[in-house]
Scaffold this motif. Structure first.
Motif, PDB file in Angstrom:
ATOM      1  N   GLN A 242      -8.749  94.402  10.070  1.00  0.00           N
ATOM      2  CA  GLN A 242      -8.018  93.727  11.148  1.00  0.00           C
ATOM      3  C   GLN A 242      -8.806  92.535  11.678  1.00  0.00           C
ATOM      4  N   LEU A 243     -10.112  92.697  11.794  1.00  0.00           N
ATOM      5  CA  LEU A 243     -10.955  91.572  12.224  1.00  0.00           C
ATOM      6  C   LEU A 243     -10.924  90.442  11.199  1.00  0.00           C
ATOM      7  N   ARG A 244     -10.864  90.816   9.914  1.00  0.00           N
ATOM      8  CA  ARG A 244     -10.755  89.789   8.877  1.00  0.00           C
ATOM      9  C   ARG A 244      -9.450  89.011   9.005  1.00  0.00           C
ATOM     10  N   TYR A 245      -8.359  89.744   9.292  1.00  0.00           N
ATOM     11  CA  TYR A 245      -7.059  89.086   9.441  1.00  0.00           C
ATOM     12  C   TYR A 245      -7.073  88.104  10.614  1.00  0.00           C
ATOM     13  N   LEU A 246      -7.829  88.438  11.667  1.00  0.00           N
ATOM     14  CA  LEU A 246      -7.898  87.539  12.812  1.00  0.00           C
ATOM     15  C   LEU A 246      -8.588  86.228  12.452  1.00  0.00           C
ATOM     16  N   ILE A 247      -9.539  86.325  11.526  1.00  0.00           N
ATOM     17  CA  ILE A 247     -10.280  85.132  11.109  1.00  0.00           C
ATOM     18  C   ILE A 247      -9.558  84.403   9.989  1.00  0.00           C
ATOM     19  N   HIS A 248      -9.026  85.178   9.023  1.00  0.00           N
ATOM     20  CA  HIS A 248      -8.325  84.605   7.863  1.00  0.00           C
ATOM     21  C   HIS A 248      -6.897  85.144   7.871  1.00  0.00           C
ATOM     22  N   ALA A 249      -6.031  84.482   8.617  1.00  0.00           N
ATOM     23  CA  ALA A 249      -4.678  84.992   8.836  1.00  0.00           C
ATOM     24  C   ALA A 249      -3.892  85.162   7.550  1.00  0.00           C
ATOM     25  N   ASN A 250      -4.147  84.340   6.540  1.00  0.00           N
ATOM     26  CA  ASN A 250      -3.395  84.403   5.286  1.00  0.00           C
ATOM     27  C   ASN A 250      -4.136  85.167   4.194  1.00  0.00           C
ATOM     28  N   GLY A 251      -5.214  85.827   4.552  1.00  0.00           N
ATOM     29  CA  GLY A 251      -5.994  86.547   3.556  1.00  0.00           C
ATOM     30  C   GLY A 251      -5.315  87.834   3.104  1.00  0.00           C
ATOM     31  N   VAL A 252      -5.695  88.284   1.917  1.00  0.00           N
ATOM     32  CA  VAL A 252      -5.202  89.556   1.373  1.00  0.00           C
ATOM     33  C   VAL A 252      -6.401  90.472   1.174  1.00  0.00           C
ATOM     34  N   PHE A 253      -6.423  91.570   1.895  1.00  0.00           N
ATOM     35  CA  PHE A 253      -7.579  92.464   1.851  1.00  0.00           C
ATOM     36  C   PHE A 253      -7.123  93.875   1.469  1.00  0.00           C
ATOM     37  N   THR A 254      -7.883  94.490   0.621  1.00  0.00           N
ATOM     38  CA  THR A 254      -7.567  95.842   0.164  1.00  0.00           C
ATOM     39  C   THR A 254      -8.590  96.814   0.729  1.00  0.00           C
ATOM     40  N   THR A 255      -8.117  97.838   1.397  1.00  0.00           N
ATOM     41  CA  THR A 255      -9.009  98.881   1.924  1.00  0.00           C
ATOM     42  C   THR A 255      -9.246  99.917   0.842  1.00  0.00           C
ATOM     43  N   ARG A 256     -10.495 100.129   0.510  1.00  0.00           N
ATOM     44  CA  ARG A 256     -10.834 101.077  -0.557  1.00  0.00           C
ATOM     45  C   ARG A 256     -11.734 102.167   0.012  1.00  0.00           C
ATOM     46  N   TYR A 257     -11.493 103.377  -0.470  1.00  0.00           N
ATOM     47  CA  TYR A 257     -12.291 104.533  -0.033  1.00  0.00           C
ATOM     48  C   TYR A 257     -12.581 105.385  -1.252  1.00  0.00           C
TER      49      TYR A 257
ATOM     50  N   GLN B 231     -13.876 104.358  -3.967  1.00  0.00           N
ATOM     51  CA  GLN B 231     -13.485 103.503  -5.087  1.00  0.00           C
ATOM     52  C   GLN B 231     -11.986 103.506  -5.364  1.00  0.00           C
ATOM     53  N   GLN B 232     -11.180 103.985  -4.413  1.00  0.00           N
ATOM     54  CA  GLN B 232      -9.731 104.015  -4.584  1.00  0.00           C
ATOM     55  C   GLN B 232      -9.066 103.292  -3.415  1.00  0.00           C
ATOM     56  N   PRO B 233      -7.961 102.588  -3.667  1.00  0.00           N
ATOM     57  CA  PRO B 233      -7.269 101.900  -2.559  1.00  0.00           C
ATOM     58  C   PRO B 233      -6.644 102.905  -1.599  1.00  0.00           C
ATOM     59  N   VAL B 234      -6.751 102.598  -0.309  1.00  0.00           N
ATOM     60  CA  VAL B 234      -6.132 103.437   0.723  1.00  0.00           C
ATOM     61  C   VAL B 234      -4.727 102.911   0.960  1.00  0.00           C
ATOM     62  N   THR B 235      -3.729 103.737   0.657  1.00  0.00           N
ATOM     63  CA  THR B 235      -2.339 103.313   0.787  1.00  0.00           C
ATOM     64  C   THR B 235      -1.909 103.287   2.249  1.00  0.00           C
TER      65      THR B 235
END
Length: 496
Positions: free
Chosen positions: A379-394, A396-400
């Motif tokens: 969420q902090l990344r989105y505030l800085i890079h509004a158009n960014g695409v970030f994947t949350t991984r836990y 080594q697997q993406p968190v859906t």
């Protein structure tokens, strides 16, 4: 009952809905009765009067089992999801009720409220107690208190691995996503996982019992503490809890190890035994739990040393009590509420955390805190890079999104439950510390609260009966991950 009447009864829609649930419940009650035979045999050998209490309890349970079996013996054991919700809640509540019978009929002669509180605390592996003068209890009743927690420990592992993910509730959902289905890599079927888990659980318990015995505990203490350490339950055979062995530091270190063993994911033990030797150490849950424990232990040890406690004594007792609280075991080697303001606040925070998903411990579970941290970082990344695409991984697997929504929903209901329970306890006249810490320790299944009444050196007996019933509800909701119970309270569930 006349055969035609019985046939008509079996064709009833209500019967068809509830018969499979009752049939499975009767099987669980049968297991409970078989476990009661163990303390009953011990009491019989000791010629204790409590033998009759267990005998009557067993007869009552078997009578209920026989009646239900007579009505449901032809019913297939097939459950729909909505029936699984009901079975999960009714199994834990009914077993807690039947388990309280020896406490009502036996030598302690507890009131019905106190007996139910004690059994709910045991079965949910919370560890809060209303019983005093534990040292004078018969060996059979001491054994029964330990057995109840041991049953609850394996029960929540199986529930957490096999049932809650199926209902889309509980932490093990994370490991049942399409991209991270560990069941295919560990065991081909859920039944195989349950059997392997039971074998490991029994093995750990026997190892703990033997180790405690060789280290100086009496046979009954070694047995009970061995069961309740692995179950992260915390019931002790003395009013001093584990503090009765405070003069034997090696026992405190052994207890710390066994509590930690019960708080790690049992599926990782299965993976380890099946050749994945690095599985426990690469798991992000385990890494997070160990780092948190190390940080808390170092901070509080430095605090105690700075305030004049010898280094080894400080490190030993801090390690034991921190692990006990974080793993939701609830043992106490000392009254840590006397260590100062910083430790009291720290232990209050640690009460929320819990161990790993797929273990015997309660609390929020460490993985939810980790995922919440990852979500906050994104969420902090989105505030800085509004158009960014970030994947949350836990791990080594993406968190859906499904998992993220589950974490948010659980956290919301978790804190709402604590807030409402604390408010209700305060309305009954309990002071702020007792009401708040009592609500927290019930929902997180830790055991001791804070303050003079229910603190590490206190007891829940002085609380009013209404407060004890409210805490029973809190303990059951916390053990069943809250949403399993909340869904039954919604009108939409019953409008299928």
């Amino acid at each position: 009952m006349h055969l035609s009447a019985l046939a008509l009864y079996r064709n009833n829609e209500l019967y068809r809905h509830w018969a499979p649930i009752l049939k499975i419940l009767s099987m669980l009650w049968m297991v409970l009765a078989l476990f009661m035979l163990v303390p009953c045999a011990v009491l019989l050998l000791e010629r204790e009067p409590d033998t009759q209490a267990f005998g009557v309890s067993i007869l009552v349970i078997l009578s209920m089992v026989a009646l239900i079996w007579l009505l449901t013996y032809r019913v297939p054991l097939e459950l729909k999801p909505w029936q699984m919700f009901i079975l999960t809640v009714t199994s834990w509540t009914s077993i807690s009720g039947f388990a309280s019978l020896p406490l009502v009929l036996g030598a302690p002669q507890l009131s019905f409220t106190n007996a139910v509180f004690e059994s709910v605390s045991a079965i949910t592996t919370t560890g809060s107690t209303v019983m005093v003068d534990l040292d004078s209890l018969s060996d059979g009743l001491k054994l029964w208190r330990g057995l109840m927690q041991w049953m609850g420990g394996i029960g929540i592992i199986v529930t957490g691995i096999a049932i809650l993910p199926f209902l889309k509730v509980g932490g093990m959902r994370l490991f049942h996503t399409e991209s991270s289905d560990w069941s295919d890599k560990v065991m081909p079927r859920t039944g195989g996982i349950a059997k392997a888990t039971l074998g490991i659980y029994i093995g750990f318990t026997l190892f703990a019992i033997v180790s405690y015995g060789l280290a100086g505990m009496t046979p009954i203490d070694a047995t009970v503490y061995g069961m309740t350490s692995i179950a992260t339950g915390g019931f002790a055979n003395s009013d001093a809890s584990f503090g009765i062995y405070a003069d034997k530091p090696w026992l405190l270190w052994m207890g710390s190890l066994f509590m930690l063993s019960g708080a790690l994911p049992f599926v990782l033990y299965i993976r380890f035994l099946r050749g994945f030797k690095s599985a426990p150490w690469k798991d992000q849950q385990v890494q997070g739990l160990l780092k948190l424990l190390l940080a808390a232990i170092m901070m509080l040890s430095v605090w105690r040393i700075f305030h004049g406690t010898p280094v080894f004594e400080a490190f030993t007792h801090v390690t034991f009590n921190v692990i006990s609280v974080v793993t939701t075991t609830g043992y106490a080697s000392q009254d840590y509420s006397l260590w100062g303001a910083l430790p009291v606040v720290a232990f209050f925070y640690l009460t929320f955390i819990g161990g790993c998903s797929g273990s015997t411990s309660g609390g929020m579970k460490i993985f939810r805190l980790q995922i919440a941290t990852l979500m906050l970082r994104n969420q902090l990344r989105y505030l800085i890079h509004a158009n960014g695409v970030f994947t949350t991984r836990y791990n080594q697997q993406p968190v859906t999104n499904d998992i993220s929504r589950g974490v948010v929903a659980f956290s919301f209901f978790f804190f709402i439950t604590i807030a409402l329970l604390a408010l209700s306890l305060a309305a009954l006249g309990l002071d702020f510390i007792t009401a708040l810490s009592g609500a927290v320790t019930a929902v997180t299944n830790v055991g001791p609260g804070l303050g003079d009444v229910i603190g590490p050196a206190g007891n829940f007996a002085p609380l009013p009966d209404t407060a004890k019933w409210l805490l029973c509800i809190g303990m059951l909701m916390g053990r069943l991950e809250i949403l399993t119970v909340v869904v039954l309270l919604t009108p939409m569930f019953w409008r299928r």
